[in-house]
Motif scaffolding. Sequence first.
Motif, PDB file in Angstrom:
ATOM      1  N   ASN A 185      40.681 -43.984  80.563  1.00 44.25           N
ATOM      2  CA  ASN A 185      39.794 -44.817  79.763  1.00 44.25           C
ATOM      3  C   ASN A 185      39.950 -46.255  80.253  1.00 44.25           C
ATOM      4  OD1 ASN A 185      38.577 -46.410  77.775  1.00 44.25           O
ATOM      5  ND2 ASN A 185      39.019 -44.910  76.167  1.00 44.25           N
ATOM      6  N   LEU A 186      38.968 -46.719  81.019  1.00 45.87           N
ATOM      7  CA  LEU A 186      39.082 -48.040  81.639  1.00 45.87           C
ATOM      8  C   LEU A 186      38.960 -49.151  80.605  1.00 45.87           C
ATOM      9  CD1 LEU A 186      37.068 -47.300  84.893  1.00 45.87           C
ATOM     10  CD2 LEU A 186      39.527 -47.718  84.736  1.00 45.87           C
ATOM     11  N   ALA A 187      38.130 -48.952  79.589  1.00 44.25           N
ATOM     12  CA  ALA A 187      37.954 -49.987  78.568  1.00 44.25           C
ATOM     13  C   ALA A 187      39.252 -50.186  77.785  1.00 44.25           C
ATOM     14  CB  ALA A 187      36.817 -49.610  77.630  1.00 44.25           C
ATOM     15  N   ARG A 188      39.903 -49.091  77.442  1.00 52.23           N
ATOM     16  CA  ARG A 188      41.164 -49.189  76.705  1.00 52.23           C
ATOM     17  C   ARG A 188      42.346 -49.461  77.634  1.00 52.23           C
ATOM     18  NH1 ARG A 188      41.834 -47.632  71.475  1.00 52.23           N
ATOM     19  NH2 ARG A 188      44.036 -47.427  71.948  1.00 52.23           N
ATOM     20  N   ARG A 189      42.114 -49.321  78.932  1.00 53.92           N
ATOM     21  CA  ARG A 189      43.182 -49.474  79.930  1.00 53.92           C
ATOM     22  C   ARG A 189      44.318 -48.493  79.661  1.00 53.92           C
ATOM     23  NH1 ARG A 189      43.550 -54.705  82.318  1.00 53.92           N
ATOM     24  NH2 ARG A 189      41.624 -55.854  82.059  1.00 53.92           N
ATOM     25  N   GLU A 190      43.924 -47.245  79.488  1.00 55.90           N
ATOM     26  CA  GLU A 190      44.914 -46.218  79.183  1.00 55.90           C
ATOM     27  C   GLU A 190      44.625 -44.926  79.939  1.00 55.90           C
ATOM     28  OE1 GLU A 190      46.113 -47.366  74.573  1.00 55.90           O
ATOM     29  OE2 GLU A 190      44.590 -45.834  74.907  1.00 55.90           O
ATOM     30  N   MET A 191      45.684 -44.179  80.187  1.00 51.38           N
ATOM     31  CA  MET A 191      45.551 -42.868  80.789  1.00 51.38           C
ATOM     32  C   MET A 191      46.435 -41.900  80.000  1.00 51.38           C
ATOM     33  SD  MET A 191      45.897 -41.883  84.742  1.00 51.38           S
ATOM     34  CE  MET A 191      47.588 -41.649  85.010  1.00 51.38           C
ATOM     35  N   VAL A 192      45.895 -40.710  79.762  1.00 55.65           N
ATOM     36  CA  VAL A 192      46.626 -39.694  79.016  1.00 55.65           C
ATOM     37  C   VAL A 192      46.807 -38.485  79.924  1.00 55.65           C
ATOM     38  CG1 VAL A 192      46.405 -38.042  77.112  1.00 55.65           C
ATOM     39  CG2 VAL A 192      45.822 -40.458  76.755  1.00 55.65           C
ATOM     40  N   ILE A 193      48.015 -37.958  79.969  1.00 51.33           N
ATOM     41  CA  ILE A 193      48.268 -36.754  80.767  1.00 51.33           C
ATOM     42  C   ILE A 193      48.767 -35.646  79.842  1.00 51.33           C
ATOM     43  CG2 ILE A 193      49.603 -35.723  82.658  1.00 51.33           C
ATOM     44  CD1 ILE A 193      49.775 -38.507  83.915  1.00 51.33           C
ATOM     45  N   LEU A 194      48.046 -34.531  79.834  1.00 55.31           N
ATOM     46  CA  LEU A 194      48.439 -33.352  79.064  1.00 55.31           C
ATOM     47  C   LEU A 194      48.423 -32.140  79.989  1.00 55.31           C
ATOM     48  CD1 LEU A 194      46.170 -34.004  75.932  1.00 55.31           C
ATOM     49  CD2 LEU A 194      48.678 -33.874  75.844  1.00 55.31           C
ATOM     50  N   GLY A 195      49.428 -31.293  79.860  1.00 48.47           N
ATOM     51  CA  GLY A 195      49.382 -30.003  80.546  1.00 48.47           C
ATOM     52  C   GLY A 195      49.675 -29.999  82.033  1.00 48.47           C
ATOM     53  N   THR A 196      50.246 -31.062  82.570  1.00 45.23           N
ATOM     54  CA  THR A 196      50.773 -31.004  83.936  1.00 45.23           C
ATOM     55  C   THR A 196      51.938 -31.970  84.058  1.00 45.23           C
ATOM     56  OG1 THR A 196      50.443 -31.414  86.293  1.00 45.23           O
ATOM     57  CG2 THR A 196      49.015 -32.646  84.781  1.00 45.23           C
ATOM     58  N   GLN A 197      53.001 -31.487  84.676  1.00 53.23           N
ATOM     59  CA  GLN A 197      54.166 -32.347  84.865  1.00 53.23           C
ATOM     60  C   GLN A 197      54.253 -32.875  86.290  1.00 53.23           C
ATOM     61  OE1 GLN A 197      57.865 -30.764  82.989  1.00 53.23           O
ATOM     62  NE2 GLN A 197      56.535 -29.094  82.352  1.00 53.23           N
ATOM     63  N   TYR A 198      53.256 -32.539  87.116  1.00 54.71           N
ATOM     64  CA  TYR A 198      53.282 -33.024  88.499  1.00 54.71           C
ATOM     65  C   TYR A 198      53.239 -34.560  88.495  1.00 54.71           C
ATOM     66  CZ  TYR A 198      52.156 -33.671  93.411  1.00 54.71           C
ATOM     67  OH  TYR A 198      52.185 -34.069  94.720  1.00 54.71           O
ATOM     68  N   ALA A 199      54.276 -35.189  89.009  1.00 55.17           N
ATOM     69  CA  ALA A 199      54.421 -36.645  88.884  1.00 55.17           C
ATOM     70  C   ALA A 199      53.371 -37.410  89.694  1.00 55.17           C
ATOM     71  CB  ALA A 199      55.824 -37.067  89.313  1.00 55.17           C
ATOM     72  N   GLY A 200      52.850 -36.780  90.742  1.00 54.55           N
ATOM     73  CA  GLY A 200      51.828 -37.426  91.570  1.00 54.55           C
ATOM     74  C   GLY A 200      50.588 -37.814  90.776  1.00 54.55           C
ATOM     75  N   GLU A 201      50.354 -37.180  89.618  1.00 52.90           N
ATOM     76  CA  GLU A 201      49.197 -37.539  88.791  1.00 52.90           C
ATOM     77  C   GLU A 201      49.292 -38.991  88.317  1.00 52.90           C
ATOM     78  OE1 GLU A 201      46.619 -35.795  88.548  1.00 52.90           O
ATOM     79  OE2 GLU A 201      47.146 -33.666  88.562  1.00 52.90           O
ATOM     80  N   MET A 202      50.499 -39.421  88.003  1.00 49.37           N
ATOM     81  CA  MET A 202      50.680 -40.798  87.508  1.00 49.37           C
ATOM     82  C   MET A 202      50.407 -41.796  88.629  1.00 49.37           C
ATOM     83  SD  MET A 202      54.085 -40.485  85.137  1.00 49.37           S
ATOM     84  CE  MET A 202      55.108 -39.622  86.324  1.00 49.37           C
TER      85      MET A 202
END
Length: 677
Positions: free
Chosen positions: A321-338
Amino acid sequence: MAANSDFSFAGSNASVKNNSPNEKGRNGLAKIHTQKKKAEAGEVCHDDSGPTVKAQTIDELHSLQRKKSAPTTPITGTPKAAFAAALSEEERQKQQLQSISASLASLTRETGPKVVKGDPARKAETPKVSSHSHVTEPFHYAPTFSTSDSALKFTHILYNLSPAELYEQAIKYEKGSFLTASGALATLSGAKTGRSPRDKRVVKDETTTDELWWGKGSPNIEMDEHTFLVNRERAVDYLCSLDKVFVNDQFLNWDPNHRIKVRIVSARAYHSLFMHNMCIRPTPEELENFGTPDFTIYNAGQFPCNRYTHYMTSSTSIDLNLARREMVILGTQYAGEMKKGLFSVMHYLMPKRQILSLHSGCNMGKGGDVALFFGLSGTGKTTLSTDHNRYLIGDDEHCWSENGVSNIEGGCYAKCVDLSGEKEPDIWNAIKFGTVLENVVFDEHSRDVDYSDKSVTENTRAAYPIEYIPNAKIPCVGPHPKNVILLACDAFGVLPPVSKLNLAQTMYHFISGYTALVAGTEDGIKEPTATFSACFGAAFIMLHPTKYAAMLAEKMKKHGATGWLVNTGWSGGRYGSGNRIKLAYTRKIIDAIHSGTLLEANYVKTEVFGLEIPTEVEGVPSEILNPVNTWFDKAAYNDTLSKLGGLFKKNFEVFASYKIGTDNNLTEEILAAGPNF
Ligand SMILES: Nc1ncnc2c1ncn2[C@@H]1O[C@H](COP(=O)(O)OP(=O)(O)O)[C@@H](O)[C@H]1O
Ligand SMILES: C=C(OP(=O)(O)O)C(=O)O
Ligand SMILES: [Ca+2]
Ligand SMILES: [Mn+2]
C-alpha cells in the motif's frame, strides 16, 4: 566466606559428632567427612589456586558477565540534535516504544498493544511499558476495557538486536536453526523457498490507478484499500498475539539525500537478522534520532491469509500500500520477499525524484570506472560484481541519480548452489559469523555445509553484510557508470559470450530483459524456457517499463556509457548438448570490458540479432566468441537461433506501440535494433 569450612556429601550439620549412629545414611554407609586437618598440617594442597569470583550467588555471577551497553553519544551541532540530546535516556526509550506501539496498533481498537522492551525470557529486568495512547510504568497502567483479552497482555519488543542476540533467539526458539562450522546461521524458510510473484498485490487507488503499470505483463496485481486493511489487521493481530516480536529500524539507499527509513516488524529472529544484514545498519546516533519510519513491513509470514478474503487466490499474500507506506506479508516466510518488496517501493519512490532505480549489481575499478550488471535471477549479478580486483558497490539494487550511483542495500544475497571456495573465494569467505544461510544442507556433526546438496531447494542463499566482502566500497556510492553490462543466461546456447551494443540495442535488450534458464535439474527437462522480464526486473518495477528505459537511455547518452550483452549461459549447443560458459572465461570478458581493451577490439556482425562480436578477447579461446563455431550441428544452430529471434520479436510486440522518451527517433531505432530475419 565458606571456603575452609567442613562439608559433607549428605549436607548434614558439621557439628554432628563423628561415628554417631545418626550419621549413617539410609543405606547404612558412613558419611564421608573432609578434614580441616590438611591446612593445619601445613600441606600445600588447595582446592583452587586462582582468585575467587566476586559474587555470592550464581545469579550474581551471571549478571557480572553482562555489561550494560554504553549509552549512545549525543550528537551536537544542529538545534534538532541538541534537543534530542537533552532528552533523558528514559524519555527517549519511551518515545521509541510509543512509536513501535503505534506501528502495531489495530486500526479498529482504541488503544495500541502494550509493548515492553526486552526478551520475555529475562523476567528479572524491569520493563519499560508503553501503549499507543499512553506510556506508564510496568503494572501501574490503568485497566483497559477494550474489545478483547489481547488488550491486557504485553508484547515484548526485541528492538534492533545484534547478530549474536539474534543467533541465540533463533537457535533457542526456531526449529531448523543451527550454527554451521564457519559460524554462519543455517536456517529454514519453511514451505516457501523462493518468491511468490503471483501472490503480490498492490493497492489500486486514485493515485496509483494513473501512476502505476497495470494489466498484461505488469507485476502489479490490484487489490482495494479495504482488503489491504483486512490483511493488515490479520497480520497485526497475529504479531501482537505473540509473546515477542522483532523490530528493525534501518535505512535504504546510501545516497544521503535520498535515504529512506524503514521499519520491519517480524516474528522470527531469522527475518530480523536477514534484514539486519540486507538493509543499511544505523549507527547508535542515527538510531537515537530515527523517529517515525517512512515505510513499514508487517511480516506475519507464519500465518496464512484468509482465503475467504476478496482477491486472495492462495494462502500467501504480499500486499503493498503505497499511500499508507506499508507492506503486509502473510503465508510465506521466504525472507527475499521483504528485500524485493522494499525494492518495489524504491522503484516507485525514486523515479518520482528523477532517480533511476536499477535491478543490477555494481562495482568500481581502482581508477573509478563504474560498471552496472543487469540480469534476471541466476544470471551472475552477484557473482560478477563480486570481483577481487574491484570495489564492490552492491550486488542487486541501485539508484542512478544526478550524483552517480548508490546502493539501496547494506548487504548481499548470494546464491549458494555449488558454491566453491576456489571459484568464488570472496563469497565463500563471507559465509561466517553473522551470515544467514537459507535452506542449505550440512553434516549434522561437523556442521560443514554441502553446497552441492539440493535436498531442501536449489535456491539456497547466503545473506551477509556488504562489509564481509573485503573490497566493499563504503559508503556504497560511486560516479556515473562507464559500462552497462546486460547479463543473459542463454540456455539455448546461441547468444555470443559477449557483444558490444549501440544505445538502441542496449534499450532493446533492456526492455526485453531476456534470459533462458533450465527449468530445473531433474531429468527429462530438455527444453530451456525463455523468460522475458522488462528492465531485467519486471517483478519489481512499478511504472511502465518504457519510463525506466527512457531514463536509462538519457543517462547513458549523457554520461557516455557503453552497453554490452554478456551470455553467461550455454555454449557449444543448447542445454543438454552444450555446456555453460566457464565462469573463468566470463570473468576474462568482463575484465576486458572494464579495462577498455574490448572497446578497441575488431568486431564482426552476427546474423539474426545483428550483434557486434569481438574476434579476440585476452584469455578466452577465440573460437567460442562466435557461437556458430561451437555447434557441431550447424543446421540445429540456425534453427535454434531463428527460434530465439522469433521469441524476442513476439515478446516485443506489446512495446512497439509505446513511445520511449521524448525523442521519436530513439523509439524508431529501438524497434529496429531487435532481431532481423
Ligand atoms: N559463466 C558464468 N557466469 C556467471 N555465473 C556463472 C557462470 N557459470 C556458472 N555461474 C553460476 O551461476 C550463478 C549466478 O548466480 P548469481 O550471481 O547469484 O546471479 P544473480 O545475482 O544475478 O541472481 C552462480 O551460482 C555462479 O556460480
Ligand atoms: C533475491 C532475489 O534476487 P536474485 O536472484 O536476483 O539475486 C530474487 O529474485 O528473489
Ligand atoms: Ca536480484
Ligand atoms: Mn543476486
